[in-house]
Structures are given as C-alpha cells and as structure tokens.
Design a protein around this motif. Structure first.
Motif, PDB file in Angstrom:
ATOM      1  N   MET A   1       0.815  -1.194   0.000  1.00 19.02           N
ATOM      2  CA  MET A   1       0.000   0.000   0.000  1.00 19.02           C
ATOM      3  C   MET A   1       0.861   1.262   0.000  1.00 19.02           C
ATOM      4  O   MET A   1       0.565   2.213  -0.702  1.00 19.02           O
ATOM      5  CB  MET A   1      -0.934  -0.054   1.216  1.00 19.02           C
ATOM      6  N   LEU A   2       1.921   1.256   0.826  1.00 20.02           N
ATOM      7  CA  LEU A   2       2.793   2.427   0.880  1.00 20.02           C
ATOM      8  C   LEU A   2       3.474   2.682  -0.460  1.00 20.02           C
ATOM      9  O   LEU A   2       3.562   3.821  -0.917  1.00 20.02           O
ATOM     10  CB  LEU A   2       3.846   2.262   1.978  1.00 20.02           C
ATOM     11  N   ASN A   5       1.061   4.173  -2.887  1.00 20.24           N
ATOM     12  CA  ASN A   5       0.817   5.579  -2.571  1.00 20.24           C
ATOM     13  C   ASN A   5       1.960   6.459  -3.075  1.00 20.24           C
ATOM     14  O   ASN A   5       1.731   7.511  -3.676  1.00 20.24           O
ATOM     15  CB  ASN A   5       0.614   5.749  -1.058  1.00 20.24           C
ATOM     16  N   GLN A   8       1.835   6.663  -6.849  1.00 17.84           N
ATOM     17  CA  GLN A   8       0.765   7.555  -7.287  1.00 17.84           C
ATOM     18  C   GLN A   8       1.182   9.011  -7.135  1.00 17.84           C
ATOM     19  O   GLN A   8       0.947   9.835  -8.030  1.00 17.84           O
ATOM     20  CB  GLN A   8      -0.510   7.288  -6.488  1.00 17.84           C
ATOM     21  N   GLN A   9       1.830   9.340  -6.022  1.00 15.41           N
ATOM     22  CA  GLN A   9       2.313  10.700  -5.815  1.00 15.41           C
ATOM     23  C   GLN A   9       3.310  11.092  -6.904  1.00 15.41           C
ATOM     24  O   GLN A   9       3.270  12.203  -7.427  1.00 15.41           O
ATOM     25  CB  GLN A   9       2.971  10.839  -4.447  1.00 15.41           C
ATOM     26  N   THR A  14       4.140  15.120  -7.847  1.00 15.44           N
ATOM     27  CA  THR A  14       4.432  15.652  -6.515  1.00 15.44           C
ATOM     28  C   THR A  14       5.862  16.180  -6.481  1.00 15.44           C
ATOM     29  O   THR A  14       6.769  15.619  -7.094  1.00 15.44           O
ATOM     30  CB  THR A  14       4.261  14.542  -5.453  1.00 15.44           C
ATOM     31  N   SER A  22       8.278  11.698   2.077  1.00 18.28           N
ATOM     32  CA  SER A  22       7.245  10.666   2.245  1.00 18.28           C
ATOM     33  C   SER A  22       7.872   9.279   2.225  1.00 18.28           C
ATOM     34  O   SER A  22       7.470   8.391   2.983  1.00 18.28           O
ATOM     35  CB  SER A  22       6.194  10.770   1.141  1.00 18.28           C
TER      36      SER A  22
END
Length: 121
Positions: A1-2, A5, A8-9, A14, A22
């Motif tokens: 999951m991390l 994420n 996706q960033q 980002t 992050s």
C-alpha cells in the motif's frame, strides 16, 4: 500500500523533495526504524549531502555532509556497490561512524546504493 501511494504521488507530479520525505516516513514505518536518510553524492565526488531524513534533528539533517570514499558507511557503500550491514558501530573496523550517527546514539545500520541517472550537462 505504501509503495502504491508513493508511486501515485510520483505520477501526479508531486514535488520531488516532498516525495523523498514521504519515502523516508514509509521506510521508517515499514522497517520499524527510528533513523533513516537518503544522501546524494555531490559533484565534487568527495562528499555526500543528506537530502531527506527521518529521526534526525532537522538542523542536523539539512546541513549534514558525509565524507565519500571509505571514510564513512555511505561512502564505503558507494565504493563497494553492495548493501552494507553494521551490527555494532562501536566495533566496526571498515569505516568511522559519522558524527551525526554518534550524536543520535545509533548502534547499528544498513546502507544501500540507490541508482539513478547521471545528470545531463
């Protein structure tokens, strides 16, 4: 999951520094470690600059430069080209413990090279 994420960033554009910060939080959470850092080899080839850190005092992290070559764990890792594990900095014969790690009372550590593209000139 991390990882999803972070991916996706990155795809959303980002800010790279925010993404790196992050990633430091994700590493700390996933590996359950109190200290983590990403350093970049400076153009002079003699020093590394801490670019993002977890668990280090902010003023320490933002000003930290580490000797390259075999004088430090980070430099040794670059020279060796493989992960370097230290179970006890107090008895480590291959390189010196950095002032930052000593100040934060680090006992053990792991370092790896994160390969990237060479900057274009």
């Amino acid at each position: 999951m991390l990882l999803a994420n972070l991916s996706q960033q990155a795809l959303q554009g980002t800010d790279p520094q925010h993404l790196l910060n992050s990633a430091m939080l994700a590493v700390g959470e996933t590996l359950e470690v109190p200290i983590a850092a990403v350093s970049r080899l400076l153009p002079n080839g003699r020093e590394l600059q801490v670019e993002a850190a977890l668990g280090l005092k902010e003023e320490t992290a933002s000003k930290s430069r580490i000797k390259a070559g075999t004088a430090s764990q980070a430099g040794f890792t670059l020279e060796y080209g493989k992960p370097v594990i230290v179970s006890d900095y107090a008895s480590e014969p291959r390189f010196e413990t950095t002032e930052v790690l000593a100040r934060h009372q680090a006992v053990s550590g792991l370092s790896v090279v994160i390969m990237g593209r060479s900057p274009t000139k």
